[in-house]
Design an enzyme around this catalytic site. Sequence first.
Site, short mmCIF file in Angstrom:
data_model
loop_
_atom_site.label_atom_id
_atom_site.label_comp_id
_atom_site.label_asym_id
_atom_site.label_seq_id
_atom_site.Cartn_x
_atom_site.Cartn_y
_atom_site.Cartn_z
N ARG A 265 6.90 0.01 -11.72
CA ARG A 265 6.39 0.42 -10.39
C ARG A 265 6.98 -0.54 -9.38
NH1 ARG A 265 0.34 2.04 -8.42
NH2 ARG A 265 1.07 3.92 -9.44
N GLN B 160 2.62 11.02 -11.88
CA GLN B 160 1.49 11.66 -11.21
C GLN B 160 1.67 13.18 -11.23
OE1 GLN B 160 -1.34 10.15 -9.74
NE2 GLN B 160 -1.97 12.28 -9.83
N CYS C 230 -4.36 12.23 -5.72
CA CYS C 230 -3.85 11.36 -6.80
C CYS C 230 -4.69 10.11 -6.96
CB CYS C 230 -2.39 10.99 -6.52
SG CYS C 230 -2.19 10.12 -4.96
N ARG D 154 -3.59 11.72 -16.47
CA ARG D 154 -2.50 10.74 -16.50
C ARG D 154 -2.30 10.24 -17.93
NH1 ARG D 154 -1.14 8.07 -11.81
NH2 ARG D 154 0.58 7.39 -13.13
N1 NVA Z 1 1.47 7.43 -1.90
C1 NVA Z 1 0.66 6.40 -2.52
C2 NVA Z 1 0.32 6.78 -3.91
C3 NVA Z 1 -0.58 5.83 -4.63
C4 NVA Z 1 -0.85 6.26 -6.04
C5 NVA Z 1 1.40 5.07 -2.49
O1 NVA Z 1 2.62 5.06 -2.70
O2 NVA Z 1 0.77 4.05 -2.21
N1 CP Z 2 -2.51 7.65 -8.72
C1 CP Z 2 -2.07 6.42 -9.07
O1 CP Z 2 -0.90 6.23 -9.37
O2 CP Z 2 -3.02 5.46 -9.07
P1 CP Z 2 -2.80 3.89 -9.23
O3 CP Z 2 -2.11 3.41 -7.98
O4 CP Z 2 -4.17 3.35 -9.38
O5 CP Z 2 -1.95 3.66 -10.43
#
Ligand code: NVA
Ligand code: CP
Length: 300
Positions: A101, A131, A259, A287
């Site tokens: 991530r 997601q 999400c 998930r």
């Molecule tokens: N669009 C959000 C999704 C979090 C799961 C972000 O990138 O912070």
């Molecule tokens: N929806 C999602 O990716 O949640 P987190 O940021 O908690 O991993």
Amino acid sequence: MKKDFLTLSDLSSEEVTALLDRAAALKAGRDISACPLIGKSIGLLFDKTSTRTRISFQTGIYQLGAQAIYINTKDMQLGRGETIEDTARVLARYLHGIVIRTYAHSTIEKLAQNAAIPVINGLTDLHHPCQALADMLTVKEKKGRLKDIRMAYIGDGNNVANSLIEAALLTGMELIVACPHGYEPDRKIHEKALSGGAKVKVITSPEDAVKEADVLYTDTWISMGQEREVERRKKTFKGYQINTDLLSLAKPDAIVMHCLPAHRGEEITDDVIDSPQSVVIDQAENRLHTQKALLEMLIK
Ligand code: NVA
Ligand code: CP
């Protein structure tokens, strides 16, 4: 030849169908004794915070017989200038897969190019494909199919919206994105989907988007990394809230998705996210099941 999962379009329609079927079987408790990844190690490299992605991957990896090694990238030598390329080459000697991530999508592309093991996108600024896998399973469970299901996405044309566009292309789902001018989903992703025959429209009116919708979907107005834009974004997105008035314009049996994490009172109201039409907790559960199916598919 290793296979990465950097965007949803790394999978074919057939692979998505097989993965969703497998996830449903795993969820139903079939093959629970199978530990296909026994003895393996999967690295979880996180540059941003996470609740669902981190915990569902850690749990799923354990359930498949492997170990998960979670690393906050601040604790790695990357932060002191070691290159992503060298990191990738070294990690591939220890691990059997990497979930990452991070911010720039180019970072995971570089990691994948230099690691001889599968790399899975756990969210970048551009895509959130894990997601979208869970979202597709959730829609399929609740509506019985994906083809010709009408989804209205209300809010920021962000990573989640971009992956939903790719989901529309792969499944025949219809997607209408309502967002303010200047906050549209990625143009290249949208154009590629259109040229592949996807039914995706981007408009500005949330009221028009939700007409005849089977699914209403939203996400935060302020994604991770946009913290300096909070005040401007809150003003811009004011009319882009899923509330009871907007929900009443959709089909009476429409479901509501998010999400998560939700910013209650901003992109969605308490009464809607807590209503019987909301499926957000089932969506979060999925998930786990879809990522287990993904790991089985990619990690040899
Ligand atoms: N669009 C959000 C999704 C979090 C799961 C972000 O990138 O912070
Ligand atoms: N929806 C999602 O990716 O949640 P987190 O940021 O908690 O991993």
